[in-house]
Design a protein around this motif. Structure first.
Motif, PDB file in Angstrom:
ATOM      1  N   TYR A   1       1.050  -1.219   0.097  1.00 47.87           N
ATOM      2  CA  TYR A   1       0.040   0.011  -0.084  1.00 47.87           C
ATOM      3  C   TYR A   1       0.742   1.306   0.139  1.00 47.87           C
ATOM      4  N   ALA A   2       2.274   1.163   0.395  1.00 43.67           N
ATOM      5  CA  ALA A   2       2.818   2.347   0.288  1.00 43.67           C
ATOM      6  C   ALA A   2       3.099   2.988  -0.821  1.00 43.67           C
ATOM      7  N   THR A   3       3.254   2.042  -1.846  1.00 45.88           N
ATOM      8  CA  THR A   3       3.497   2.347  -3.397  1.00 45.88           C
ATOM      9  C   THR A   3       2.348   3.044  -4.003  1.00 45.88           C
ATOM     10  N   MET A   4       1.426   3.240  -3.573  1.00 45.45           N
ATOM     11  CA  MET A   4       0.146   3.757  -3.944  1.00 45.45           C
ATOM     12  C   MET A   4       0.335   5.355  -4.154  1.00 45.45           C
ATOM     13  N   HIS A   5       0.563   5.793  -5.360  1.00 48.08           N
ATOM     14  CA  HIS A   5       1.091   7.196  -5.632  1.00 48.08           C
ATOM     15  C   HIS A   5       0.144   7.921  -6.737  1.00 48.08           C
ATOM     16  N   SER A   6      -0.978   7.353  -7.200  1.00 46.09           N
ATOM     17  CA  SER A   6      -1.625   8.085  -8.362  1.00 46.09           C
ATOM     18  C   SER A   6      -3.077   7.655  -8.283  1.00 46.09           C
ATOM     19  N   TYR A   7      -3.682   8.144  -9.158  1.00 45.86           N
ATOM     20  CA  TYR A   7      -5.411   7.862  -9.521  1.00 45.86           C
ATOM     21  C   TYR A   7      -5.443   8.184 -10.849  1.00 45.86           C
ATOM     22  N   HIS A   8      -6.074   7.130 -11.546  1.00 43.94           N
ATOM     23  CA  HIS A   8      -6.750   7.226 -12.850  1.00 43.94           C
ATOM     24  C   HIS A   8      -8.334   7.553 -12.940  1.00 43.94           C
ATOM     25  N   THR A   9      -8.537   7.892 -14.085  1.00 47.85           N
ATOM     26  CA  THR A   9     -10.133   7.823 -14.247  1.00 47.85           C
ATOM     27  C   THR A   9     -10.483   6.974 -15.562  1.00 47.85           C
ATOM     28  N   PHE A  10     -11.692   6.357 -15.620  1.00 50.44           N
ATOM     29  CA  PHE A  10     -12.177   5.561 -16.505  1.00 50.44           C
ATOM     30  C   PHE A  10     -13.622   5.799 -16.642  1.00 50.44           C
ATOM     31  N   SER A  11     -14.018   5.620 -17.979  1.00 55.16           N
ATOM     32  CA  SER A  11     -15.304   5.982 -18.229  1.00 55.16           C
ATOM     33  C   SER A  11     -16.157   4.687 -19.179  1.00 55.16           C
ATOM     34  N   SER A  12     -17.362   4.511 -19.137  1.00 51.18           N
ATOM     35  CA  SER A  12     -17.984   3.607 -20.020  1.00 51.18           C
ATOM     36  C   SER A  12     -19.188   4.062 -20.433  1.00 51.18           C
ATOM     37  N   LYS A  13     -19.802   3.789 -21.533  1.00 52.59           N
ATOM     38  CA  LYS A  13     -21.396   4.095 -21.785  1.00 52.59           C
ATOM     39  C   LYS A  13     -22.209   2.917 -21.648  1.00 52.59           C
ATOM     40  N   ASP A  14     -21.563   1.677 -21.290  1.00 53.24           N
ATOM     41  CA  ASP A  14     -22.200   0.468 -21.345  1.00 53.24           C
ATOM     42  C   ASP A  14     -21.834  -0.481 -20.237  1.00 53.24           C
ATOM     43  N   MET A  15     -20.861  -0.084 -19.347  1.00 55.14           N
ATOM     44  CA  MET A  15     -20.749  -0.735 -18.103  1.00 55.14           C
ATOM     45  C   MET A  15     -19.606  -1.900 -18.315  1.00 55.14           C
ATOM     46  N   VAL A  16     -19.340  -2.213 -19.661  1.00 57.28           N
ATOM     47  CA  VAL A  16     -18.311  -3.319 -20.047  1.00 57.28           C
ATOM     48  C   VAL A  16     -17.054  -2.763 -20.627  1.00 57.28           C
ATOM     49  N   ASN A  17     -17.036  -1.913 -21.621  1.00 55.16           N
ATOM     50  CA  ASN A  17     -15.916  -1.439 -22.155  1.00 55.16           C
ATOM     51  C   ASN A  17     -15.695  -0.036 -21.706  1.00 55.16           C
ATOM     52  N   TRP A  18     -14.327   0.033 -21.155  1.00 53.94           N
ATOM     53  CA  TRP A  18     -14.051   1.060 -20.358  1.00 53.94           C
ATOM     54  C   TRP A  18     -12.773   1.870 -21.146  1.00 53.94           C
ATOM     55  N   THR A  19     -12.861   3.076 -20.963  1.00 58.33           N
ATOM     56  CA  THR A  19     -11.512   3.975 -21.475  1.00 58.33           C
ATOM     57  C   THR A  19     -10.707   4.327 -20.307  1.00 58.33           C
ATOM     58  N   ASP A  20      -9.578   4.366 -20.577  1.00 58.31           N
ATOM     59  CA  ASP A  20      -8.741   4.699 -19.549  1.00 58.31           C
ATOM     60  C   ASP A  20      -8.333   6.370 -20.037  1.00 58.31           C
ATOM     61  N   HIS A  21      -8.673   7.102 -19.092  1.00 57.91           N
ATOM     62  CA  HIS A  21      -8.311   8.515 -19.260  1.00 57.91           C
ATOM     63  C   HIS A  21      -7.037   8.839 -18.711  1.00 57.91           C
ATOM     64  N   GLY A  22      -6.223   8.027 -18.117  1.00 57.23           N
ATOM     65  CA  GLY A  22      -4.899   8.526 -17.581  1.00 57.23           C
ATOM     66  C   GLY A  22      -4.959   8.950 -16.267  1.00 57.23           C
ATOM     67  N   GLU A  23      -3.893   9.326 -15.927  1.00 60.83           N
ATOM     68  CA  GLU A  23      -3.504   9.830 -14.507  1.00 60.83           C
ATOM     69  C   GLU A  23      -3.954  11.308 -14.554  1.00 60.83           C
ATOM     70  N   VAL A  24      -4.657  11.483 -13.248  1.00 54.29           N
ATOM     71  CA  VAL A  24      -5.446  12.738 -12.981  1.00 54.29           C
ATOM     72  C   VAL A  24      -4.837  13.261 -11.767  1.00 54.29           C
ATOM     73  N   LEU A  25      -4.018  12.605 -10.914  1.00 52.55           N
ATOM     74  CA  LEU A  25      -3.343  13.285  -9.724  1.00 52.55           C
ATOM     75  C   LEU A  25      -2.289  12.390  -9.264  1.00 52.55           C
ATOM     76  N   ASN A  26      -1.191  12.821  -9.001  1.00 54.47           N
ATOM     77  CA  ASN A  26      -0.131  12.097  -8.380  1.00 54.47           C
ATOM     78  C   ASN A  26       0.402  12.634  -7.011  1.00 54.47           C
ATOM     79  N   ILE A  27       1.013  11.566  -6.347  1.00 54.01           N
ATOM     80  CA  ILE A  27       1.527  12.092  -5.024  1.00 54.01           C
ATOM     81  C   ILE A  27       2.335  13.239  -5.120  1.00 54.01           C
TER      82      ILE A  27
END
Length: 482
Positions: free
Chosen positions: A70-96
């Protein structure tokens, strides 16, 4: 000292976990199942919400590709989907380092970013996250280590862009796992830590009054708070205290406290909450399909304990987001072993309620959920010219809200003092599905809950409403994904 066979078995298992943690992710074959839904990286602690574009968005923690806990958790990503199955990775939105303000951690301190939440309000996206600091002089032992944790908030104009920290520590918070809930009357709440909650100011960055300790009828309440509302009731779910490790010879030991998601119900968002039972069993329980741990009748990730839930309603169904180490088990050695328990991946399964409103324990699957297909307009423009305000009320008849709309918008002028406008179904005092908090002339928006089916919609202004006020436009939107 002689160890019993049972204790020796558990000790060997602990040692083996350490070995698994060092394995590399060398298997590059495509992951063969639907769950987890994100397969190219390790994601955890998903926070799902329907956003104004009509898509489901989630922000997740990120577990490190090389392990390290858990000490190496240093960032957040956002993802979106229009059908709950196929997800788009929008990349890192915040870093430590966006949080620390420089490209290194302070000497003697180990910083981490744990489970976040992201919500939309009045044209902005707000990211709430816990800053967890371990002071190295205390060591890493659970009994002796010294830590601090608090909640911070960042903002962005879009959920797929970098967030900027605007309050590095929300005064009055102490704990992890923030979750934000916007009620139908427009009031915002921040939940965090083990049992804490507070109202949020409309600026979304400060507490509105002192936090309160929630009265939850369950002594095993530990962390990972999530608030959900259904049929006028408030459902508070959370991760329970648990005994570790799991004995691989007896994973369902009746006398061991399980790493579950449990829940309670209240008539008030601040409780008290009456305990109602299990929402999600331990990871891998009752997953009868798929691979098996060598020589056993359960899936490999059954031996790991980590549970964190997020709930979203999307066009008539509710979904639980949680995480497992199934992807780690696959990427390391094609399910031959358990994987790494701090390399987790987001899974999605349906939530089902019984006739009394209680949640049936979620059936964890490898297939995940069926695609959601939405066939209705993205927005509904309300006729503000033919319908006029009478006695602080404006009525819109025969509005087809289909399988669900998630936001409403007004363009208004003539506001002299801040006012509220409640949105009701079928009667001026009918079911409340959202409330505009109108501070000034111009555009204002609100979240909607349970806005589906055919109804007459009533907009009901409060006593601060001015007779000189006019609505230049009104709409119901986010009814299908853009």
């Amino acid at each position: 000292m002689m160890l019993s066979k049972n204790k020796l078995s558990i000790l060997c298992f602990i040692i083996s976990l350490g070995t698994y943690a060092q394995k590399k992710n060398t298997n590059t074959k495509p992951y063969p199942y639907g769950n987890p839904v994100i397969k190219h990286m390790y994601t955890a602690d998903a926070s799902p919400h329907v956003m104004p574009d009509g898509r489901v968005w989630m922000v997740t923690s990120v577990d490190h590709e090389d392990g390290g806990g858990y000490a190496t958790m240093h960032s957040y990503h956002t993802f979106s989907s229009k059908d709950m199955v196929n997800w788009t990775d929008h990349g890192e939105v915040l870093n430590i380092y966006d949080v620390i303000g420089k490209n290194e951690e302070p000497k003697g301190e180990d910083w981490a970013l744990w489970a976040p939440d992201m919500v939309y309000y009045e044209g902005k996206y707000y990211l709430y996250f816990p800053v967890r600091i371990l002071y190295k002089e205390g060591g890493y032992d659970e009994k002796n280590r010294k830590t601090t944790a608090y909640i911070a908030v960042a903002v962005s104009d879009s959920p797929d862009k970098k967030f900027k920290v605007i309050n590095s520590k929300i005064e009055g918070t102490n704990g992890i796992d923030p979750a934000v809930f916007i009620d139908d009357d427009g009031q915002k709440y921040l939940y965090y830590g083990s049992h804490m909650a507070a109202k949020l100011k409309d600026n979304m960055t400060e507490l509105d009054g002192k936090p309160v300790k929630l009265d939850v009828d369950d002594e095993r309440f530990m962390e990972a708070i999530w608030m959900n509302k259904k049929a006028g009731k408030y459902y508070l779910s959370y991760h329970t205290h648990y005994d570790k490790p799991i004995d691989p010879k007896n994973p369902d030991d009746l006398f061991r406290k399980k790493s579950r998601l449990d829940y309670g119900i209240s008539d008030n968002p601040l409780g008290p909450f009456e305990y109602k039972g299990i929402m999600n069993y331990e990871l891998g329980v009752n997953v009868n399909e798929g691979p098996k741990y060598p020589g056993k009748n359960y899936v490999p990730w059954r031996l790991y304990q980590s549970n964190h839930g997020g709930i979203v309603e999307y066009h008539g169904e509710e979904y639980l987001f949680y995480h497992t180490s199934a992807l780690s088990s696959w990427r390391q050695d094609e399910f031959k072993e358990a994987g790494t328990w701090t390399q987790r991946s987001v899974c999605i399964d349906k939530i089902v309620y019984d006739e009394s409103g209680q949640i049936r324990p979620v059936q964890q699957t490898l297939s995940s959920v069926a695609p959601v297909i939405v066939n209705q307009p993205y927005e509904i423009i309300l006729d503000t010219k033919s319908n006029i305000i009478k006695n602080n009320i404006i009525e819109f008849k025969n509005i087809d809200l289909g399988t669900g709309y998630y936001y409403a918008g007004l363009n208004i002028k003539g506001i002299k003092t801040p006012t509220k406008c409640a949105i009701h179904l079928d009667k001026a005092d009918g079911e409340l599905i959202g409330t505009f908090v109108i501070k000034k002339d111009g555009k204002t928006e609100t979240l909607l809950r349970n806005a589906n089916g055919k109804h007459t919609i009533y907009l009901v202004f409060d006593k601060n409403f001015s007779t000189n006020t006019t609505i230049t436009s009104a709409k119901i939107f986010a009814g299908s994904p853009k």
